[in-house]
Design a protein around this motif. Structure first.
Motif, PDB file in Angstrom:
ATOM      1  N   ARG A 298       0.811  -1.222   0.000  1.00 19.71           N
ATOM      2  CA  ARG A 298       0.000   0.000   0.000  1.00 19.71           C
ATOM      3  C   ARG A 298       0.841   1.267   0.000  1.00 19.71           C
ATOM      4  N   ASN A 299       2.074   1.198   0.496  1.00 21.66           N
ATOM      5  CA  ASN A 299       2.933   2.368   0.553  1.00 21.66           C
ATOM      6  C   ASN A 299       3.727   2.461  -0.745  1.00 21.66           C
ATOM      7  N   GLN A 300       3.230   3.265  -1.662  1.00 21.04           N
ATOM      8  CA  GLN A 300       3.832   3.393  -2.977  1.00 21.04           C
ATOM      9  C   GLN A 300       4.147   4.867  -3.244  1.00 21.04           C
ATOM     10  N   PHE A 301       5.369   5.119  -3.701  1.00 27.78           N
ATOM     11  CA  PHE A 301       5.806   6.476  -3.978  1.00 27.78           C
ATOM     12  C   PHE A 301       6.302   6.555  -5.419  1.00 27.78           C
ATOM     13  N   ARG A 302       5.554   7.249  -6.243  1.00 26.52           N
ATOM     14  CA  ARG A 302       5.947   7.416  -7.640  1.00 26.52           C
ATOM     15  C   ARG A 302       6.935   8.565  -7.729  1.00 26.52           C
ATOM     16  N   GLY A 303       7.975   8.389  -8.531  1.00 22.79           N
ATOM     17  CA  GLY A 303       8.955   9.449  -8.675  1.00 22.79           C
ATOM     18  C   GLY A 303       9.948   9.168  -9.782  1.00 22.79           C
ATOM     19  N   ARG A 304      10.991   9.993  -9.825  1.00 21.91           N
ATOM     20  CA  ARG A 304      12.066   9.847 -10.817  1.00 21.91           C
ATOM     21  C   ARG A 304      13.394   9.665 -10.101  1.00 21.91           C
ATOM     22  N   ILE A 305      14.222   8.803 -10.675  1.00 21.49           N
ATOM     23  CA  ILE A 305      15.546   8.580 -10.107  1.00 21.49           C
ATOM     24  C   ILE A 305      16.383   9.835 -10.296  1.00 21.49           C
ATOM     25  N   GLN A 306      16.922  10.326  -9.183  1.00 20.75           N
ATOM     26  CA  GLN A 306      17.760  11.526  -9.202  1.00 20.75           C
ATOM     27  C   GLN A 306      19.243  11.186  -9.164  1.00 20.75           C
ATOM     28  N   HIS A 307      19.584  10.065  -8.531  1.00 20.57           N
ATOM     29  CA  HIS A 307      20.993   9.718  -8.386  1.00 20.57           C
ATOM     30  C   HIS A 307      21.142   8.215  -8.176  1.00 20.57           C
ATOM     31  N   ILE A 308      22.166   7.634  -8.794  1.00 24.23           N
ATOM     32  CA  ILE A 308      22.501   6.231  -8.591  1.00 24.23           C
ATOM     33  C   ILE A 308      23.985   6.154  -8.252  1.00 24.23           C
ATOM     34  N   THR A 309      24.302   5.501  -7.146  1.00 25.25           N
ATOM     35  CA  THR A 309      25.687   5.247  -6.773  1.00 25.25           C
ATOM     36  C   THR A 309      25.912   3.749  -6.885  1.00 25.25           C
ATOM     37  N   GLU A 310      26.622   3.331  -7.925  1.00 25.32           N
ATOM     38  CA  GLU A 310      26.851   1.907  -8.159  1.00 25.32           C
ATOM     39  C   GLU A 310      28.153   1.449  -7.534  1.00 25.32           C
ATOM     40  N   ASP A 311      28.113   0.249  -6.937  1.00 26.28           N
ATOM     41  CA  ASP A 311      29.299  -0.435  -6.455  1.00 26.28           C
ATOM     42  C   ASP A 311      29.295  -1.804  -7.129  1.00 26.28           C
ATOM     43  N   GLU A 312      30.223  -2.629  -6.791  1.00 24.56           N
ATOM     44  CA  GLU A 312      30.331  -3.929  -7.457  1.00 24.56           C
ATOM     45  C   GLU A 312      29.100  -4.799  -7.223  1.00 24.56           C
TER      46      GLU A 312
ATOM     47  N   ILE B 238      12.532  12.803  -0.849  1.00 27.75           N
ATOM     48  CA  ILE B 238      13.462  11.813  -1.389  1.00 27.75           C
ATOM     49  C   ILE B 238      13.261  10.472  -0.704  1.00 27.75           C
ATOM     50  N   VAL B 239      13.163   9.414  -1.503  1.00 27.29           N
ATOM     51  CA  VAL B 239      13.112   8.041  -1.012  1.00 27.29           C
ATOM     52  C   VAL B 239      14.398   7.376  -1.472  1.00 27.29           C
ATOM     53  N   SER B 240      15.108   6.746  -0.541  1.00 24.43           N
ATOM     54  CA  SER B 240      16.368   6.077  -0.853  1.00 24.43           C
ATOM     55  C   SER B 240      16.201   4.569  -0.737  1.00 24.43           C
ATOM     56  N   SER B 241      16.927   3.853  -1.586  1.00 23.11           N
ATOM     57  CA  SER B 241      16.877   2.397  -1.557  1.00 23.11           C
ATOM     58  C   SER B 241      18.244   1.847  -1.906  1.00 23.11           C
ATOM     59  N   VAL B 242      18.568   0.709  -1.325  1.00 21.72           N
ATOM     60  CA  VAL B 242      19.779  -0.014  -1.698  1.00 21.72           C
ATOM     61  C   VAL B 242      19.324  -1.337  -2.309  1.00 21.72           C
ATOM     62  N   ILE B 243      19.720  -1.565  -3.565  1.00 24.61           N
ATOM     63  CA  ILE B 243      19.373  -2.792  -4.270  1.00 24.61           C
ATOM     64  C   ILE B 243      20.646  -3.339  -4.918  1.00 24.61           C
ATOM     65  N   THR B 244      20.566  -4.546  -5.421  1.00 24.88           N
ATOM     66  CA  THR B 244      21.750  -5.100  -6.065  1.00 24.88           C
ATOM     67  C   THR B 244      22.033  -4.354  -7.374  1.00 24.88           C
ATOM     68  N   THR B 245      23.306  -4.261  -7.685  1.00 20.14           N
ATOM     69  CA  THR B 245      23.711  -3.634  -8.949  1.00 20.14           C
ATOM     70  C   THR B 245      23.181  -4.451 -10.120  1.00 20.14           C
ATOM     71  N   ARG B 246      23.089  -5.745  -9.932  1.00 20.55           N
ATOM     72  CA  ARG B 246      22.517  -6.607 -10.974  1.00 20.55           C
ATOM     73  C   ARG B 246      21.074  -6.201 -11.272  1.00 20.55           C
ATOM     74  N   SER B 247      20.299  -5.891 -10.227  1.00 27.49           N
ATOM     75  CA  SER B 247      18.914  -5.460 -10.418  1.00 27.49           C
ATOM     76  C   SER B 247      18.844  -4.114 -11.134  1.00 27.49           C
TER      77      SER B 247
END
Length: 71
Positions: free
Chosen positions: A9-23, A36-45
């Motif tokens: 139910r908690n959904q936030f529509r938006g645009r990606i402002q910044h991506i910091t990629e690591d290995e 701003i909503v921040s998330s950490v996901i796999t670089t593969r994703s």
């Protein structure tokens, strides 16, 4: 494939402002009307989803606990 229904139910529509990629992991910052909503996901994703700065996305938040602190 498209999502026909979702129970989050908690959904936030938006645009990606910044991506910091690591290995292995990447940090994503999404600008939404609520802030701003921040998330950490796999670089593969990040790569599989084709995420780039400016992509329109929906941040889905599902939590079993929300802690509150009085100020």
């Amino acid at each position: 494939m498209s999502i026909q229904a979702i129970n989050v139910r908690n959904q936030f529509r938006g645009r990606i402002q910044h991506i910091t990629e690591d290995e292995v992991l990447s940090a994503i910052e999404i600008e939404t009307p609520a802030g701003i909503v921040s998330s950490v996901i796999t670089t593969r994703s990040v790569r599989n989803l084709g995420l780039v700065v400016g992509s329109e996305v929906i941040a889905l938040v599902k939590a079993t606990e929300v802690a509150i602190a009085k100020l």
